[in-house]
Design a protein around this motif. Structure first.
Motif, PDB file in Angstrom:
ATOM      1  N   LEU A   1       0.857  -1.182   0.000  1.00  0.00           N
ATOM      2  CA  LEU A   1       0.000   0.000   0.000  1.00  0.00           C
ATOM      3  C   LEU A   1       0.894   1.232   0.000  1.00  0.00           C
ATOM      4  CD1 LEU A   1      -2.735   1.546   0.447  1.00  0.00           C
ATOM      5  CD2 LEU A   1      -2.316   1.277   2.901  1.00  0.00           C
ATOM      6  N   SER A   2       0.608   2.161  -0.892  1.00  0.00           N
ATOM      7  CA  SER A   2       1.350   3.422  -0.946  1.00  0.00           C
ATOM      8  C   SER A   2       0.375   4.582  -0.794  1.00  0.00           C
ATOM      9  CB  SER A   2       2.103   3.546  -2.271  1.00  0.00           C
ATOM     10  OG  SER A   2       3.071   2.505  -2.383  1.00  0.00           O
TER      11      SER A   2
ATOM     12  N   ASN B   1      -2.537  -2.810  -5.383  1.00  0.00           N
ATOM     13  CA  ASN B   1      -2.732  -3.885  -6.344  1.00  0.00           C
ATOM     14  C   ASN B   1      -4.244  -4.036  -6.504  1.00  0.00           C
ATOM     15  OD1 ASN B   1      -3.145  -6.320  -7.650  1.00  0.00           O
ATOM     16  ND2 ASN B   1      -1.660  -7.467  -6.427  1.00  0.00           N
ATOM     17  N   ALA B   2      -4.752  -3.724  -7.688  1.00  0.00           N
ATOM     18  CA  ALA B   2      -6.205  -3.670  -7.894  1.00  0.00           C
ATOM     19  C   ALA B   2      -6.879  -5.021  -7.723  1.00  0.00           C
ATOM     20  CB  ALA B   2      -6.512  -3.109  -9.278  1.00  0.00           C
ATOM     21  N   ASP B   3      -6.104  -6.098  -7.738  1.00  0.00           N
ATOM     22  CA  ASP B   3      -6.680  -7.434  -7.577  1.00  0.00           C
ATOM     23  C   ASP B   3      -6.549  -7.954  -6.151  1.00  0.00           C
ATOM     24  OD1 ASP B   3      -7.311  -7.543 -10.305  1.00  0.00           O
ATOM     25  OD2 ASP B   3      -5.322  -8.329 -10.816  1.00  0.00           O
ATOM     26  N   SER B   4      -6.052  -7.132  -5.259  1.00  0.00           N
ATOM     27  CA  SER B   4      -5.783  -7.586  -3.892  1.00  0.00           C
ATOM     28  C   SER B   4      -7.011  -7.446  -3.010  1.00  0.00           C
ATOM     29  CB  SER B   4      -4.621  -6.793  -3.303  1.00  0.00           C
ATOM     30  OG  SER B   4      -5.004  -5.445  -3.077  1.00  0.00           O
ATOM     31  N   PHE B   5      -6.872  -7.953  -1.769  1.00  0.00           N
ATOM     32  CA  PHE B   5      -7.988  -7.935  -0.823  1.00  0.00           C
ATOM     33  C   PHE B   5      -8.257  -6.544  -0.236  1.00  0.00           C
ATOM     34  CE2 PHE B   5      -4.103  -9.373   1.262  1.00  0.00           C
ATOM     35  CZ  PHE B   5      -3.980  -8.491   2.324  1.00  0.00           C
ATOM     36  N   ILE B   6      -7.358  -5.591  -0.413  1.00  0.00           N
ATOM     37  CA  ILE B   6      -7.613  -4.239   0.099  1.00  0.00           C
ATOM     38  C   ILE B   6      -8.241  -3.325  -0.952  1.00  0.00           C
ATOM     39  CG2 ILE B   6      -5.741  -4.401   1.784  1.00  0.00           C
ATOM     40  CD1 ILE B   6      -4.133  -2.499  -0.026  1.00  0.00           C
ATOM     41  N   ALA B   7      -8.485  -3.859  -2.144  1.00  0.00           N
ATOM     42  CA  ALA B   7      -9.143  -3.056  -3.175  1.00  0.00           C
ATOM     43  C   ALA B   7     -10.548  -2.677  -2.692  1.00  0.00           C
ATOM     44  CB  ALA B   7      -9.222  -3.827  -4.485  1.00  0.00           C
ATOM     45  N   PRO B   8     -10.949  -1.426  -2.827  1.00  0.00           N
ATOM     46  CA  PRO B   8     -12.258  -0.985  -2.312  1.00  0.00           C
ATOM     47  C   PRO B   8     -13.412  -1.494  -3.164  1.00  0.00           C
ATOM     48  CG  PRO B   8     -11.257   0.779  -3.563  1.00  0.00           C
ATOM     49  CD  PRO B   8     -10.232  -0.326  -3.513  1.00  0.00           C
ATOM     50  N   LYS B   9     -14.571  -1.530  -2.555  1.00  0.00           N
ATOM     51  CA  LYS B   9     -15.778  -1.916  -3.292  1.00  0.00           C
ATOM     52  C   LYS B   9     -16.306  -0.710  -4.069  1.00  0.00           C
ATOM     53  CE  LYS B   9     -20.468  -3.706  -2.649  1.00  0.00           C
ATOM     54  NZ  LYS B   9     -21.497  -4.131  -1.665  1.00  0.00           N
TER      55      LYS B   9
ATOM     56  N   ASN C   1       4.645   2.345   1.361  1.00  0.00           N
ATOM     57  CA  ASN C   1       4.428   2.887   2.697  1.00  0.00           C
ATOM     58  C   ASN C   1       4.070   1.815   3.708  1.00  0.00           C
ATOM     59  OD1 ASN C   1       3.303   5.490   0.864  1.00  0.00           O
ATOM     60  ND2 ASN C   1       4.613   5.989   2.605  1.00  0.00           N
ATOM     61  N   ALA C   2       3.395   0.773   3.267  1.00  0.00           N
ATOM     62  CA  ALA C   2       2.960  -0.281   4.182  1.00  0.00           C
ATOM     63  C   ALA C   2       2.697  -1.563   3.414  1.00  0.00           C
ATOM     64  CB  ALA C   2       1.703   0.142   4.924  1.00  0.00           C
ATOM     65  N   ILE C   3       2.679  -2.661   4.155  1.00  0.00           N
ATOM     66  CA  ILE C   3       2.268  -3.948   3.606  1.00  0.00           C
ATOM     67  C   ILE C   3       1.065  -4.413   4.417  1.00  0.00           C
ATOM     68  CG2 ILE C   3       2.933  -6.303   3.022  1.00  0.00           C
ATOM     69  CD1 ILE C   3       4.556  -4.192   1.557  1.00  0.00           C
ATOM     70  N   ALA C   4      -0.064  -4.561   3.776  1.00  0.00           N
ATOM     71  CA  ALA C   4      -1.269  -5.057   4.443  1.00  0.00           C
ATOM     72  C   ALA C   4      -1.223  -6.578   4.439  1.00  0.00           C
ATOM     73  CB  ALA C   4      -2.517  -4.559   3.736  1.00  0.00           C
ATOM     74  N   ILE C   5      -1.466  -7.178   5.593  1.00  0.00           N
ATOM     75  CA  ILE C   5      -1.439  -8.639   5.680  1.00  0.00           C
ATOM     76  C   ILE C   5      -2.689  -9.157   6.388  1.00  0.00           C
ATOM     77  CG2 ILE C   5       1.085  -8.761   5.678  1.00  0.00           C
ATOM     78  CD1 ILE C   5       0.963  -9.225   8.715  1.00  0.00           C
ATOM     79  N   LYS C   6      -3.095 -10.341   5.983  1.00  0.00           N
ATOM     80  CA  LYS C   6      -4.162 -11.057   6.671  1.00  0.00           C
ATOM     81  C   LYS C   6      -3.494 -12.222   7.386  1.00  0.00           C
ATOM     82  CE  LYS C   6      -8.257 -11.277   4.816  1.00  0.00           C
ATOM     83  NZ  LYS C   6      -9.399 -11.615   3.940  1.00  0.00           N
ATOM     84  N   ALA C   7      -3.350 -12.087   8.696  1.00  0.00           N
ATOM     85  CA  ALA C   7      -2.609 -13.078   9.464  1.00  0.00           C
ATOM     86  C   ALA C   7      -3.040 -13.033  10.920  1.00  0.00           C
ATOM     87  CB  ALA C   7      -1.107 -12.810   9.350  1.00  0.00           C
ATOM     88  N   ASN C   8      -2.641 -14.046  11.671  1.00  0.00           N
ATOM     89  CA  ASN C   8      -2.927 -14.051  13.103  1.00  0.00           C
ATOM     90  C   ASN C   8      -1.796 -13.366  13.863  1.00  0.00           C
ATOM     91  OD1 ASN C   8      -0.815 -15.964  13.315  1.00  0.00           O
ATOM     92  ND2 ASN C   8      -2.265 -17.657  12.989  1.00  0.00           N
ATOM     93  N   ALA C   9      -1.971 -13.244  15.169  1.00  0.00           N
ATOM     94  CA  ALA C   9      -0.996 -12.518  15.985  1.00  0.00           C
ATOM     95  C   ALA C   9       0.372 -13.201  15.974  1.00  0.00           C
ATOM     96  CB  ALA C   9      -1.517 -12.402  17.419  1.00  0.00           C
TER      97      ALA C   9
END
Length: 365
Positions: free
Chosen positions: A90-91, A114-122, A201-209
């Motif tokens: 994410l930038s 990345n337009a195909d990623s899970f953070i792409a808005p609806k 600027n950041a890397i968004a991740i879906k992960a546990n603690a």
């Protein structure tokens, strides 16, 4: 409840005045709470509604996304601890735009994704961009207030590059600025980055603690923070919310004192009657239930009216005013206000419990 209804009927003006004050206090609490939630959303809704568990930032960035720099090498190392599909860069770039053909500048925030990623808005209107899209963006629908619509061309003031609006999103703002989403192909053309030395600027991740802790431990110079911590890192977010929450807390405290004083004064005025009731066999618990039922009835009635008034006011507020009033917020504030009202009546309950029937009757004569 029988005594409560009889008293309401006998002293209409007195209880109408009390109810009016309760309506005004609860109305103010609900309005300020709605404003606080609205400002929170206007400041950080893009992060609040982002479909991610953690954001990996530069360790020395003070948890501020805009201050963070993550290298391509660090991103690759992060990918060793989560699935490739569960991490995405994410930038973020604050900028101003204008509609081509006009001179009115609009403050915005650009998100490179990345337009195909899970953070792409609806997308709620129009279409979504893809990673091969050229000169196309999707924007938050708050920009409709500035006269923008699908098909309009906007110009980025930093790079001078023009983009076509192909879709609108909702609940996408950052630092009180509507967010413009674009793919990394267009992002690179704006910041004119060296393609051999990409940074984010950041890397968004879906992960546990556990995975988040492994990333912090094994990838040098990064930290994984929750969305809540990321919100606190947005400039002004904590200060703004802290001030409003303090106002709301003081309103609840003031409400408790006002209600306590009103019901205590009323109780003092009725000491003789309570003494007579005790003398003829009424238990303290019965009289306490009478007071509690009065408080709950008045509070519930006042809350119904104040909620209706707040929703009515929200309908006539300008769309530019950040105000959100949802069911969860209304129920939370109402429940807390009811609790405060009951707590405020405890002083009256204590006074009733201490009434001596003989003394009270004697005072009456």
């Amino acid at each position: 409840m029988f005594l409560s209804l009889r008293e309401f009927k006998h002293a209409k003006l007195r209880y109408t005045l009390i109810a009016s004050i309760m309506i005004l206090i609860s109305l103010l609490v609900l309005f300020v709470s709605g404003l606080a939630k609205g400002l929170s959303s206007a400041n950080a809704s893009s992060i609040q509604y982002m479909n991610t568990d953690y954001l990996v930032l530069q360790k020395d960035a003070d948890k501020r996304i805009s201050h963070s720099v993550i290298t391509e090498d660090q991103m690759n190392k992060i990918g060793q601890y989560v699935d490739k599909k569960d991490s995405t860069p994410l930038s973020v770039q604050m900028t101003s735009i204008l509609k081509v053909g006009t001179s009115n500048k609009i403050d915005t925030t650009i998100f490179g994704i990345n337009a195909d990623s899970f953070i792409a808005p609806k997308v709620v209107e129009g279409k979504m961009i893809n990673n091969n899209t050229t000169n196309e963006v999707v924007v938050d629908n708050a920009l409709k207030n500035n006269g923008l619509k699908i098909g309009d061309l906007i110009k980025d003031q930093i790079s001078g590059k023009e983009f076509k609006i192909v879709g609108f999103t909702e609940n996408q703002s950052f630092s009180h600025a509507p967010v413009i989403h674009m793919n990394y192909k267009e992002w690179s053309s704006i910041i004119q980055s060296n393609q051999n030395n990409k940074t984010y600027n950041a890397i968004a991740i879906k992960a546990n603690a556990d995975n988040a802790q492994k990333i912090e431990k094994n990838v040098s110079g990064v930290q994984a923070i929750s969305k809540t911590d990321a919100l606190k890192g947005i400039p002004g977010y904590q200060e703004e919310q802290g001030s409003l929450i303090m106002m709301i807390a003081f309103l609840f405290v003031i409400g408790a004192f006002v209600l306590a004083v009103f019901f205590y004064v009323i109780t003092i005025q009725k000491i003789n009657q309570f003494g007579v009731l005790k003398a003829i066999g009424s238990k303290t618990s019965y009289l306490a239930k009478n007071i509690i039922s009065q408080v709950i009835t008045l509070t519930l009635g006042s809350l119904v009216i104040s909620v209706a008034l707040t929703y009515g006011i929200s309908k006539i507020l300008p769309s530019s005013m950040p105000f959100i009033l949802n069911t969860q917020l209304v129920l939370g504030c109402s429940g807390l206000f009811l609790l405060v009202a009951v707590l405020g009546s405890l002083l009256s309950l204590y006074r009733v419990a201490k009434i001596d029937a003989i003394e009270a009757i004697g005072r009456a004569f």
